[in-house]
Motif scaffolding. Sequence first.
Motif, short mmCIF file in Angstrom:
data_model
loop_
_atom_site.label_atom_id
_atom_site.label_comp_id
_atom_site.label_asym_id
_atom_site.label_seq_id
_atom_site.Cartn_x
_atom_site.Cartn_y
_atom_site.Cartn_z
N GLU A 67 33.45 108.02 -60.93
CA GLU A 67 33.47 109.34 -61.55
C GLU A 67 34.63 110.14 -61.01
O GLU A 67 34.88 110.14 -59.81
N ASN A 68 35.32 110.88 -61.88
CA ASN A 68 36.45 111.69 -61.43
C ASN A 68 36.03 112.73 -60.42
O ASN A 68 36.81 113.08 -59.54
N LYS A 69 34.80 113.25 -60.52
CA LYS A 69 34.40 114.29 -59.58
C LYS A 69 34.25 113.75 -58.15
O LYS A 69 34.19 114.51 -57.21
N GLU A 107 44.86 116.79 -65.41
CA GLU A 107 43.47 116.86 -65.89
C GLU A 107 42.53 116.07 -64.99
O GLU A 107 41.44 116.53 -64.67
N ARG A 108 42.95 114.90 -64.57
CA ARG A 108 42.11 114.09 -63.70
C ARG A 108 41.94 114.74 -62.33
O ARG A 108 40.85 114.74 -61.75
N LYS A 110 42.15 117.98 -61.70
CA LYS A 110 41.30 119.16 -61.89
C LYS A 110 39.83 118.77 -61.97
O LYS A 110 38.97 119.44 -61.39
N THR A 111 39.53 117.70 -62.68
CA THR A 111 38.15 117.22 -62.77
C THR A 111 37.63 116.85 -61.39
O THR A 111 36.45 117.02 -61.10
#
Length: 143
Positions: A67-69, A107-108, A110-111
């Motif tokens: 998961e990116n988070k 974007e990745r 930031k996620t």
Amino acid sequence: MFDEAPKSYDDPVEWFRYFRMTKYLPGMQMKFEDQMKRADTAYAALRVMTSYASAALDVVFFCGMQENKMLARELEETFGLRPAHMILLSVDEIAKPMKVTPHELTERLKTGGFRISGSGIITGFDRPPEARRPQPNPAGPSF
């Protein structure tokens, strides 16, 4: 060839390959730590740091991150790369050796909780909230 550090700090792609083509994954961190000790100028340290971040993100993004988070956790546990190491690095410079667009990388990141300025500089980190665990039913099971 890939085990020898580049002679110049001017080619980020050579430094990216130096870190990324390490056969033994923990060896990437060992190479990084060794090169940071050898970096004798701020320019050299910035180049090594940026290239190492590129290589670590490349492994994480393209070799199975769940998961990116969880990005910051994976970078720290696998590569010893804490969010504080990434502050003031340029997304454009990190993206080039990875062969991704700065927009996609932004974007990745930031996620994953990183803050990116309008000029593409990583300026901070906010740990993403952990997934909520289901709360047990205090009344007990219902039949």
